[in-house]
Design a protein around this motif. Structure first.
Motif, PDB file in Angstrom:
ATOM      1  N   ILE A   1       0.925  -1.294   0.274  1.00  0.00           N
ATOM      2  CA  ILE A   1      -0.421  -0.236   0.001  1.00  0.00           C
ATOM      3  C   ILE A   1       0.965   1.637   0.024  1.00  0.00           C
ATOM      4  O   ILE A   1       0.311   2.278  -0.776  1.00  0.00           O
ATOM      5  CB  ILE A   1      -0.791   0.112   1.171  1.00  0.00           C
ATOM      6  CG1 ILE A   1      -2.380  -0.947   1.100  1.00  0.00           C
ATOM      7  CG2 ILE A   1      -1.578   1.585   1.646  1.00  0.00           C
ATOM      8  CD1 ILE A   1      -3.392  -1.249   2.660  1.00  0.00           C
ATOM      9  N   LYS A   2       1.459   1.017   0.810  1.00  0.00           N
ATOM     10  CA  LYS A   2       2.724   2.532   0.998  1.00  0.00           C
ATOM     11  C   LYS A   2       3.072   2.629  -0.765  1.00  0.00           C
ATOM     12  O   LYS A   2       3.699   3.854  -0.723  1.00  0.00           O
ATOM     13  CB  LYS A   2       3.987   1.890   1.714  1.00  0.00           C
ATOM     14  CG  LYS A   2       3.472   2.670   3.215  1.00  0.00           C
ATOM     15  CD  LYS A   2       4.308   1.948   4.056  1.00  0.00           C
ATOM     16  CE  LYS A   2       3.898   2.121   5.723  1.00  0.00           C
ATOM     17  NZ  LYS A   2       5.317   1.897   6.406  1.00  0.00           N
ATOM     18  N   VAL A   3       3.608   1.887  -1.408  1.00  0.00           N
ATOM     19  CA  VAL A   3       4.261   1.372  -2.482  1.00  0.00           C
ATOM     20  C   VAL A   3       3.049   2.297  -3.048  1.00  0.00           C
ATOM     21  O   VAL A   3       3.950   3.419  -4.106  1.00  0.00           O
ATOM     22  CB  VAL A   3       5.102   0.277  -3.319  1.00  0.00           C
ATOM     23  CG1 VAL A   3       5.421   0.342  -4.131  1.00  0.00           C
ATOM     24  CG2 VAL A   3       6.370  -0.447  -2.682  1.00  0.00           C
TER      25      VAL A   3
ATOM     26  N   LEU B   1       0.564   4.217  -3.009  1.00  0.00           N
ATOM     27  CA  LEU B   1       0.443   5.691  -2.408  1.00  0.00           C
ATOM     28  C   LEU B   1       1.557   6.508  -2.980  1.00  0.00           C
ATOM     29  O   LEU B   1       1.734   7.396  -3.378  1.00  0.00           O
ATOM     30  CB  LEU B   1      -0.062   5.604  -1.110  1.00  0.00           C
ATOM     31  CG  LEU B   1      -1.179   4.868  -0.484  1.00  0.00           C
ATOM     32  CD1 LEU B   1      -1.762   4.719   0.685  1.00  0.00           C
ATOM     33  CD2 LEU B   1      -2.156   5.603  -1.251  1.00  0.00           C
ATOM     34  N   ASN B   2       2.587   5.755  -2.792  1.00  0.00           N
ATOM     35  CA  ASN B   2       3.492   7.049  -3.087  1.00  0.00           C
ATOM     36  C   ASN B   2       3.295   7.422  -4.536  1.00  0.00           C
ATOM     37  O   ASN B   2       3.817   7.770  -5.052  1.00  0.00           O
ATOM     38  CB  ASN B   2       5.038   6.170  -2.687  1.00  0.00           C
ATOM     39  CG  ASN B   2       6.140   6.951  -2.251  1.00  0.00           C
ATOM     40  OD1 ASN B   2       6.387   8.262  -2.210  1.00  0.00           O
ATOM     41  ND2 ASN B   2       6.152   6.977  -3.952  1.00  0.00           N
ATOM     42  N   GLU B   3       3.407   5.682  -5.548  1.00  0.00           N
ATOM     43  CA  GLU B   3       3.761   5.846  -6.551  1.00  0.00           C
ATOM     44  C   GLU B   3       2.357   7.164  -7.494  1.00  0.00           C
ATOM     45  O   GLU B   3       2.558   7.819  -8.321  1.00  0.00           O
ATOM     46  CB  GLU B   3       3.839   5.125  -7.665  1.00  0.00           C
ATOM     47  CG  GLU B   3       5.465   4.016  -7.266  1.00  0.00           C
ATOM     48  CD  GLU B   3       6.179   4.534  -8.257  1.00  0.00           C
ATOM     49  OE1 GLU B   3       5.753   5.401  -8.997  1.00  0.00           O
ATOM     50  OE2 GLU B   3       7.478   4.194  -7.812  1.00  0.00           O
ATOM     51  N   LEU B   4       1.462   6.783  -7.165  1.00  0.00           N
ATOM     52  CA  LEU B   4       0.514   7.679  -7.391  1.00  0.00           C
ATOM     53  C   LEU B   4       0.354   8.775  -6.841  1.00  0.00           C
ATOM     54  O   LEU B   4       0.189  10.081  -8.070  1.00  0.00           O
ATOM     55  CB  LEU B   4      -1.081   6.731  -6.249  1.00  0.00           C
ATOM     56  CG  LEU B   4      -1.011   5.605  -7.295  1.00  0.00           C
ATOM     57  CD1 LEU B   4      -2.471   5.005  -6.931  1.00  0.00           C
ATOM     58  CD2 LEU B   4      -1.181   5.409  -8.806  1.00  0.00           C
ATOM     59  N   LEU B   5       0.863   8.905  -5.689  1.00  0.00           N
ATOM     60  CA  LEU B   5       0.939  10.408  -5.492  1.00  0.00           C
ATOM     61  C   LEU B   5       2.039  11.246  -5.834  1.00  0.00           C
ATOM     62  O   LEU B   5       2.068  12.280  -6.154  1.00  0.00           O
ATOM     63  CB  LEU B   5       1.100  11.255  -3.718  1.00  0.00           C
ATOM     64  CG  LEU B   5      -0.128  10.108  -2.738  1.00  0.00           C
ATOM     65  CD1 LEU B   5       0.522   9.859  -1.829  1.00  0.00           C
ATOM     66  CD2 LEU B   5      -1.360  11.445  -2.898  1.00  0.00           C
ATOM     67  N   GLN B   6       3.262  10.463  -6.267  1.00  0.00           N
ATOM     68  CA  GLN B   6       5.023  10.939  -7.449  1.00  0.00           C
ATOM     69  C   GLN B   6       3.703  11.568  -8.960  1.00  0.00           C
ATOM     70  O   GLN B   6       4.422  12.527  -9.314  1.00  0.00           O
ATOM     71  CB  GLN B   6       5.849  10.175  -7.327  1.00  0.00           C
ATOM     72  CG  GLN B   6       6.138  10.215  -5.838  1.00  0.00           C
ATOM     73  CD  GLN B   6       7.422  11.107  -5.656  1.00  0.00           C
ATOM     74  OE1 GLN B   6       7.701  12.075  -6.892  1.00  0.00           O
ATOM     75  NE2 GLN B   6       8.298  10.706  -4.258  1.00  0.00           N
TER      76      GLN B   6
ATOM     77  N   GLY C   1       6.520   2.826 -12.737  1.00  0.00           N
ATOM     78  CA  GLY C   1       5.670   3.080 -11.025  1.00  0.00           C
ATOM     79  C   GLY C   1       3.889   1.942 -11.952  1.00  0.00           C
ATOM     80  O   GLY C   1       3.822   1.989 -11.297  1.00  0.00           O
ATOM     81  N   MET C   2       4.056   3.176 -13.228  1.00  0.00           N
ATOM     82  CA  MET C   2       2.245   2.169 -12.773  1.00  0.00           C
ATOM     83  C   MET C   2       2.433   0.993 -13.023  1.00  0.00           C
ATOM     84  O   MET C   2       1.552   0.295 -13.237  1.00  0.00           O
ATOM     85  CB  MET C   2       1.942   3.461 -14.436  1.00  0.00           C
ATOM     86  CG  MET C   2       1.527   4.644 -13.807  1.00  0.00           C
ATOM     87  SD  MET C   2       0.345   5.175 -12.483  1.00  0.00           S
ATOM     88  CE  MET C   2      -0.481   3.825 -12.764  1.00  0.00           C
ATOM     89  N   LEU C   3       3.664   1.129 -13.729  1.00  0.00           N
ATOM     90  CA  LEU C   3       3.523  -0.751 -13.994  1.00  0.00           C
ATOM     91  C   LEU C   3       3.520  -1.303 -12.868  1.00  0.00           C
ATOM     92  O   LEU C   3       2.587  -2.518 -11.938  1.00  0.00           O
ATOM     93  CB  LEU C   3       4.503  -1.345 -14.689  1.00  0.00           C
ATOM     94  CG  LEU C   3       4.762  -1.200 -15.785  1.00  0.00           C
ATOM     95  CD1 LEU C   3       5.899  -1.762 -17.033  1.00  0.00           C
ATOM     96  CD2 LEU C   3       3.426  -2.285 -17.037  1.00  0.00           C
TER      97      LEU C   3
ATOM     98  N   ARG D   1       0.199  -1.169 -10.423  1.00  0.00           N
ATOM     99  CA  ARG D   1      -1.051  -2.876 -11.205  1.00  0.00           C
ATOM    100  C   ARG D   1      -0.363  -3.705 -10.841  1.00  0.00           C
ATOM    101  O   ARG D   1      -1.319  -4.340 -10.509  1.00  0.00           O
ATOM    102  CB  ARG D   1      -0.715  -2.272 -12.895  1.00  0.00           C
ATOM    103  CG  ARG D   1      -1.701  -1.551 -13.737  1.00  0.00           C
ATOM    104  CD  ARG D   1      -1.175  -1.628 -15.140  1.00  0.00           C
ATOM    105  NE  ARG D   1      -1.859  -2.838 -15.476  1.00  0.00           N
ATOM    106  CZ  ARG D   1      -1.393  -3.783 -16.904  1.00  0.00           C
ATOM    107  NH1 ARG D   1      -0.428  -2.292 -17.301  1.00  0.00           N
ATOM    108  NH2 ARG D   1      -1.839  -4.871 -17.093  1.00  0.00           N
ATOM    109  N   SER D   2       0.948  -4.234 -10.473  1.00  0.00           N
ATOM    110  CA  SER D   2       1.394  -5.103 -10.371  1.00  0.00           C
ATOM    111  C   SER D   2       0.912  -6.138  -8.762  1.00  0.00           C
ATOM    112  O   SER D   2       1.006  -6.796  -8.304  1.00  0.00           O
ATOM    113  CB  SER D   2       2.670  -5.463 -10.213  1.00  0.00           C
ATOM    114  OG  SER D   2       3.468  -5.042  -9.348  1.00  0.00           O
ATOM    115  N   LEU D   3       1.060  -5.065  -7.864  1.00  0.00           N
ATOM    116  CA  LEU D   3       0.759  -5.333  -6.757  1.00  0.00           C
ATOM    117  C   LEU D   3      -0.880  -4.925  -6.035  1.00  0.00           C
ATOM    118  O   LEU D   3      -1.554  -5.288  -5.380  1.00  0.00           O
ATOM    119  CB  LEU D   3       1.231  -3.530  -5.963  1.00  0.00           C
ATOM    120  CG  LEU D   3       2.691  -3.516  -6.094  1.00  0.00           C
ATOM    121  CD1 LEU D   3       3.850  -2.870  -5.405  1.00  0.00           C
ATOM    122  CD2 LEU D   3       2.994  -4.988  -4.987  1.00  0.00           C
ATOM    123  N   CYS D   4      -1.129  -3.714  -7.527  1.00  0.00           N
ATOM    124  CA  CYS D   4      -2.792  -3.829  -7.171  1.00  0.00           C
ATOM    125  C   CYS D   4      -4.250  -4.650  -7.532  1.00  0.00           C
ATOM    126  O   CYS D   4      -3.886  -5.665  -8.635  1.00  0.00           O
ATOM    127  CB  CYS D   4      -3.830  -2.613  -7.110  1.00  0.00           C
ATOM    128  SG  CYS D   4      -3.575  -1.807  -8.864  1.00  0.00           S
TER     129      CYS D   4
END
Length: 145
Positions: free
Chosen positions: A44-46, A48-53, A118-120, A123-126
């Protein structure tokens, strides 16, 4: 999908806001659910960090006069959702959505261009990811156990 608890925030597009916002959302999730293990919290931290960045850097072009709106919540069927929207012009997420994200692609992630990597990862984590038509709003679902 029945929502049990919600979190809402709107922050200025400054990179300094990312760390405390991620911590605040994770605290909200942990206070709201006792079933989240450390591996899920890390993912979740990864995410959120990627999406906010992306929202701050690419969406709002680091313009501190613009803001990013974040909504999160926990559903009755034990999913967390995150909705992140920036004030940018958006982008064509279709190309990103069409990219494969299997084990082979993730193994070669270091060889990918920085843009889009970052989006890949997200995608792999959600469990699910959707974008609005404009491309400035993303909705992510993540199973909590």
């Amino acid at each position: 999908m029945k929502v049990l608890k919600t979190y809402n925030s709107k922050v200025l597009s400054e990179k300094d806001n990312i760390c405390w916002l991620v911590k605040d959302i994770v605290k909200f999730l942990c206070d709201s659910s006792d079933t989240i293990n450390e591996d899920i919290i890390f993912e979740i931290k990864v995410i959120l960090n990627e999406l906010l960045q992306n929202a701050i850097k690419h969406g709002n072009k680091e313009d501190a006069r613009k803001s990013v709106e974040v909504n999160a919540g926990i559903t009755a069927n034990n999913y967390a959702y995150f909705i992140i929207e920036d004030e940018g012009e958006g982008y064509d997420c279709g190309a990103m959505c069409e990219k494969k994200c299997g084990p082979e692609e993730m193994a070669d992630i270091c060889n990918l261009k920085e843009n889009g990597r970052g989006m890949l990862i997200v995608r792999s984590l959600c469990d699910k990811i959707r974008f609005n038509k404009k491309g400035n709003k993303v909705i992510v679902l993540k199973k909590l156990k």
